[in-house]
Scaffold this motif. Structure first.
Motif, short mmCIF file in Angstrom:
data_model
loop_
_atom_site.label_atom_id
_atom_site.label_comp_id
_atom_site.label_asym_id
_atom_site.label_seq_id
_atom_site.Cartn_x
_atom_site.Cartn_y
_atom_site.Cartn_z
N PRO A 83 46.09 49.93 68.39
CA PRO A 83 45.60 48.66 68.93
C PRO A 83 46.18 47.50 68.13
CG PRO A 83 43.91 49.70 67.60
CD PRO A 83 45.06 50.67 67.69
N GLU A 84 46.05 46.30 68.63
CA GLU A 84 46.56 45.12 67.92
C GLU A 84 45.86 44.97 66.56
OE1 GLU A 84 48.73 41.99 66.71
OE2 GLU A 84 49.17 43.30 68.41
N THR A 85 44.54 45.14 66.54
CA THR A 85 43.79 45.05 65.29
C THR A 85 43.69 46.45 64.68
OG1 THR A 85 42.49 43.18 66.08
CG2 THR A 85 41.59 44.42 64.23
N LEU A 86 44.30 46.63 63.50
CA LEU A 86 44.29 47.92 62.83
C LEU A 86 43.05 48.11 61.97
CD1 LEU A 86 48.01 48.01 61.63
CD2 LEU A 86 47.04 49.04 63.69
N SER B 78 27.89 34.60 44.14
CA SER B 78 28.51 33.90 45.26
C SER B 78 27.79 34.20 46.58
CB SER B 78 29.97 34.34 45.40
OG SER B 78 30.53 33.85 46.58
N LYS B 79 27.73 33.22 47.41
CA LYS B 79 27.20 33.39 48.77
C LYS B 79 28.33 33.23 49.79
CE LYS B 79 22.88 33.61 47.51
NZ LYS B 79 22.34 34.90 47.30
N ASP B 80 29.56 33.12 49.29
CA ASP B 80 30.71 32.91 50.16
C ASP B 80 30.92 34.11 51.06
OD1 ASP B 80 30.94 30.57 48.76
OD2 ASP B 80 32.61 31.24 47.53
N TYR B 81 31.44 33.85 52.24
CA TYR B 81 31.62 34.86 53.27
C TYR B 81 33.12 35.07 53.47
CZ TYR B 81 30.99 37.10 57.82
OH TYR B 81 31.01 37.98 58.87
N TYR B 82 33.53 36.34 53.62
CA TYR B 82 34.96 36.66 53.73
C TYR B 82 35.21 37.60 54.90
CZ TYR B 82 35.18 34.80 49.02
OH TYR B 82 35.10 33.99 47.92
N GLN B 83 36.41 37.48 55.45
CA GLN B 83 36.86 38.39 56.50
C GLN B 83 38.30 38.81 56.18
OE1 GLN B 83 38.02 36.68 60.28
NE2 GLN B 83 37.45 38.53 61.39
N LEU B 84 38.55 40.09 56.32
CA LEU B 84 39.90 40.63 56.16
C LEU B 84 40.26 41.31 57.47
CD1 LEU B 84 42.39 41.40 54.46
CD2 LEU B 84 41.12 43.41 53.70
N LEU B 85 41.38 40.91 58.03
CA LEU B 85 41.83 41.42 59.31
C LEU B 85 43.29 41.86 59.16
CD1 LEU B 85 41.05 41.57 62.40
CD2 LEU B 85 42.06 39.32 62.59
N VAL B 86 43.56 43.10 59.53
CA VAL B 86 44.94 43.60 59.50
C VAL B 86 45.34 43.90 60.93
CG1 VAL B 86 46.50 45.35 58.58
CG2 VAL B 86 44.53 44.63 57.22
N THR B 87 46.39 43.21 61.38
CA THR B 87 46.92 43.45 62.73
C THR B 87 48.21 44.25 62.59
OG1 THR B 87 48.27 41.44 62.81
CG2 THR B 87 45.95 41.24 63.48
N ILE C 68 45.41 38.97 57.54
CA ILE C 68 44.74 37.67 57.62
C ILE C 68 43.48 37.73 56.77
CG2 ILE C 68 43.70 35.95 59.15
CD1 ILE C 68 45.37 37.35 61.44
N PHE C 69 43.39 36.82 55.82
CA PHE C 69 42.24 36.74 54.91
C PHE C 69 41.58 35.38 55.14
CE2 PHE C 69 40.51 35.88 50.58
CZ PHE C 69 39.63 36.94 50.53
N ARG C 70 40.30 35.40 55.52
CA ARG C 70 39.57 34.16 55.81
C ARG C 70 38.37 34.06 54.88
NH1 ARG C 70 40.19 35.77 61.87
NH2 ARG C 70 42.08 34.65 62.39
N TRP C 71 37.99 32.81 54.56
CA TRP C 71 36.82 32.60 53.72
C TRP C 71 36.06 31.35 54.16
CZ3 TRP C 71 41.86 32.15 52.17
CH2 TRP C 71 42.32 30.87 51.85
N TRP C 72 34.76 31.43 53.93
CA TRP C 72 33.85 30.33 54.22
C TRP C 72 33.02 30.11 52.96
CZ3 TRP C 72 35.12 34.18 57.51
CH2 TRP C 72 35.61 33.83 58.76
N LYS C 73 33.10 28.91 52.38
CA LYS C 73 32.33 28.58 51.19
C LYS C 73 30.91 28.23 51.61
CE LYS C 73 35.47 28.71 47.89
NZ LYS C 73 35.41 29.62 46.82
N ILE C 74 29.94 28.86 50.98
CA ILE C 74 28.54 28.61 51.27
C ILE C 74 27.91 28.16 49.95
CG2 ILE C 74 26.39 29.59 52.12
CD1 ILE C 74 28.26 30.54 54.20
N SER C 75 27.52 26.90 49.90
CA SER C 75 26.98 26.40 48.64
C SER C 75 26.01 25.25 48.90
CB SER C 75 28.12 25.91 47.75
OG SER C 75 27.61 25.37 46.56
#
Length: 188
Positions: free
Chosen positions: A6-9, A20-29, A34-41
């Motif tokens: 599939p496209e998303t592996l 930390s309360k930061d939220y992260y997503q790791l996506l391998v296509t 693709i590494f994404r982050w959202w700072k929560i503070s």
């Protein structure tokens, strides 16, 4: 073989290590990491911080030690190793099979092989000890599953029922019938 993918592996989300309360997503296509982050503070200087994203093709990711360290800190070394394998084209097709299909395959293995397989990963340990697998194993060795056997299996479990020898099984079924009392006659 890669065209079957599939496209998303791989995808995983999580929170950064405490405090930390930061939220992260790791996506391998198929082509990118693709590494994404959202700072929560609650701190005022971080409130206006916008989400961030780092995109790398597989080849560049393998050379980007800063991004690799971030992934290892948040998701662990095991996930980083898995992402490395995906970027190098080493795909684990067995991991992509559904639990239902794997249970069907496992049900035909010898008992020793099931025991060995259960030691390879958390997923296989869960599958090899599942009630569905042992119910299927009982079906393969028994001519018929009676309602009494089904009721006993719901009490003691299919795995235990499978490993109970015939003499013990007959004794347990007899005890169960005696507890229930004589069968009631139908009045017409």
């Amino acid at each position: 073989m890669a065209s079957w993918l599939p496209e998303t592996l791989f995808e995983i989300v999580g929170q950064g290590p405490a405090p930390s309360k930061d939220y992260y997503q790791l996506l391998v296509t198929r082509s990118q990491v693709i590494f994404r982050w959202w700072k929560i503070s609650l701190r005022s200087k971080y409130r206006s911080t916008k989400p961030g994203e780092a995109k790398e093709n597989h080849e560049n990711f393998l050379e980007n030690s800063h991004l690799q360290v971030q992934i290892a800190l948040i998701f662990g070394a095991r996930i980083l190793d898995y992402v490395f394998n995906l970027c190098e084209g080493k795909f684990d097709f067995l991991e992509r099979l559904s639990d239902r299909l794997l249970l069907n395959i496992i049900s035909y293995l010898d008992l020793e092989d099931i025991a060995r397989l259960s030691q390879t990963s958390h997923r296989f340990e869960k599958l090899c000890s599942s009630e569905a697998l042992w119910e299927e194993r009982v079906r393969l060795v028994c001519d018929a599953i009676t309602p009494d056997m089904r009721a006993l299996a719901s009490e003691i479990g299919w795995r235990r029922l499978f490993f109970t020898n015939k003499l013990q099984l007959q004794r347990q079924l007899r005890k169960r019938r005696q507890k229930q009392g004589p069968p009631r006659k139908k009045l017409y």
